[in-house]
Design a protein around this motif. Structure first.
Motif, short mmCIF file in Angstrom:
data_model
loop_
_atom_site.label_atom_id
_atom_site.label_comp_id
_atom_site.label_asym_id
_atom_site.label_seq_id
_atom_site.Cartn_x
_atom_site.Cartn_y
_atom_site.Cartn_z
N THR A 176 -14.15 11.00 5.73
CA THR A 176 -13.70 9.88 4.91
C THR A 176 -14.73 9.57 3.83
O THR A 176 -15.94 9.68 4.06
CB THR A 176 -13.50 8.62 5.78
N LEU A 177 -14.26 9.19 2.65
CA LEU A 177 -15.16 8.73 1.60
C LEU A 177 -14.47 7.65 0.78
O LEU A 177 -13.26 7.45 0.87
CB LEU A 177 -15.63 9.89 0.72
N SER A 178 -15.27 6.97 -0.02
CA SER A 178 -14.75 5.92 -0.89
C SER A 178 -14.92 6.36 -2.34
O SER A 178 -15.99 6.85 -2.72
CB SER A 178 -15.50 4.61 -0.65
N LYS A 182 -5.70 12.23 2.12
CA LYS A 182 -4.87 11.11 1.69
C LYS A 182 -5.73 10.05 1.01
O LYS A 182 -6.80 9.69 1.53
CB LYS A 182 -4.14 10.49 2.89
N ILE A 183 -5.25 9.57 -0.11
CA ILE A 183 -5.88 8.44 -0.78
C ILE A 183 -5.03 7.22 -0.46
O ILE A 183 -3.85 7.16 -0.84
CB ILE A 183 -5.94 8.65 -2.30
N TYR A 223 0.82 -1.21 0.00
CA TYR A 223 0.00 0.00 0.00
C TYR A 223 0.85 1.26 0.00
O TYR A 223 1.99 1.27 0.46
CB TYR A 223 -0.91 0.03 1.24
N THR A 224 0.26 2.32 -0.49
CA THR A 224 0.89 3.64 -0.44
C THR A 224 -0.22 4.67 -0.28
O THR A 224 -1.40 4.31 -0.19
CB THR A 224 1.71 3.92 -1.71
N ASN A 225 0.13 5.93 -0.21
CA ASN A 225 -0.92 6.95 -0.23
C ASN A 225 -0.55 8.09 -1.17
O ASN A 225 0.62 8.32 -1.48
CB ASN A 225 -1.25 7.48 1.18
N ILE A 226 -1.58 8.76 -1.63
CA ILE A 226 -1.44 9.93 -2.52
C ILE A 226 -2.03 11.11 -1.76
O ILE A 226 -3.16 11.04 -1.27
CB ILE A 226 -2.21 9.71 -3.84
N ILE A 227 -1.28 12.18 -1.66
CA ILE A 227 -1.77 13.38 -0.97
C ILE A 227 -2.44 14.29 -1.99
O ILE A 227 -1.86 14.61 -3.03
CB ILE A 227 -0.62 14.16 -0.30
N ILE A 228 -3.67 14.72 -1.69
CA ILE A 228 -4.36 15.69 -2.54
C ILE A 228 -4.74 16.90 -1.70
O ILE A 228 -4.80 16.82 -0.46
CB ILE A 228 -5.61 15.08 -3.20
N ILE A 277 -10.43 7.62 0.95
CA ILE A 277 -9.85 8.96 0.97
C ILE A 277 -10.29 9.63 2.26
O ILE A 277 -11.46 9.60 2.61
CB ILE A 277 -10.33 9.81 -0.23
N TYR A 278 -9.34 10.21 3.00
CA TYR A 278 -9.72 10.88 4.23
C TYR A 278 -8.96 12.19 4.40
O TYR A 278 -7.79 12.31 4.03
CB TYR A 278 -9.52 9.98 5.45
#
Length: 250
Positions: A78-80, A98-99, A47-52, A86-87
């Motif tokens: 949080t949402l999907s 973060k995703i 796993y990893t995360n993407i910052i938006i 994504i939270y």
């Protein structure tokens, strides 16, 4: 000891932490789980995360909004989307959202959400300005209470929940307004900042560098003397000159 986020998954929970702390966190959880039927697995290679940005989160949230349901865009929301979680950063929405995704899905998500890649330094510099340390947190381990690391202000401490190690001291500090020191970001004016350097104001010791690089943070007195006396002053720090940055939320 450690900082991490907890996300609920269908078959368990995902803990997101600084990569350096992964093996230590698994070790200490295994020590405390006793006979509980719990497995702790390192999935950092999966796993990893993407910052938006927070603005992008709100844009994505609108596309996922179901008529008649409440649309929340606050810290911790949080949402999907595209089967990914994504939270909003629960510490500050200024840090964006973060995703959390599997590594192999990263490029697909970037394309579908029309994201633009930027240097991750931009994210860490914003975090520094906001007064939220995220790198080399091991240098804080066993040295401070969570409340001194501003976790009470950043949604990291529940004063209605117990019990945990250090709870009595933490609650006493909060309820009696006895907080004397905080972790704050340090801006270099000249020289080189080194770990354990002492920060002085009018020959009084008011703080010490606890994280020197890549972004400097120090444990600073906020009373006796009052932080308002020296917050905008150029201060001596070891052989360097520095200024203490005070985030808006303090």
């Amino acid at each position: 000891l450690y900082e991490f986020f907890i996300l609920k998954f269908e078959d368990g929970y995902l803990l997101e932490c600084e990569k350096k702390a992964t093996s230590e966190i698994i070790k200490i959880f295994n020590f405390y789980k006793l006979r509980a039927k719990v497995n702790l697995i390192d999935v950092s290679k999966k796993y990893t995360n993407i910052i938006i940005s927070f603005e992008k989160f709100k844009e994505v949230a609108k596309t996922q909004h179901v008529e008649g349901s409440a649309l929340s865009c606050e810290e911790g929301s949080t949402l999907s989307c595209e089967n990914e979680r994504i939270y909003v950063d629960p510490r500050s929405k200024n840090l964006g959202a973060k995703i959390v995704t599997k590594i192999e899905n990263t490029e697909n998500i970037i394309k579908k959400l029309n994201l633009k890649k930027v240097d991750k330094k931009n994210y860490y510099e914003k975090s520094f300005i906001l007064g939220i340390p995220q790198l080399n947190l091991v240098k804080l381990k066993d040295k401070i209470f969570g409340i001194e690391n501003n976790l009470d202000e950043l949604g990291g401490i529940d004063f209605k929940k117990g019990c945990y190690i250090g709870q009595e001291n933490t609650s006493r500090i909060k309820l009696r307004n006895k907080l004397r020191r905080r972790i704050l970001p340090i801006k270099k004016i000249s020289g080189e900042i080194l770990e354990n350097d002492i920060i002085k104001y009018k020959d009084m010791e008011i703080g010490k560098i606890v994280i020197d690089k890549p972004y400097s943070f120090a444990l600073i007195k906020v009373i006796d003397p009052d932080i308002k006396e020296f917050i905008n002053n150029e201060l001596k720090c070891g052989k360097s000159k520095v200024k203490i940055l005070k985030p808006d939320w303090i």
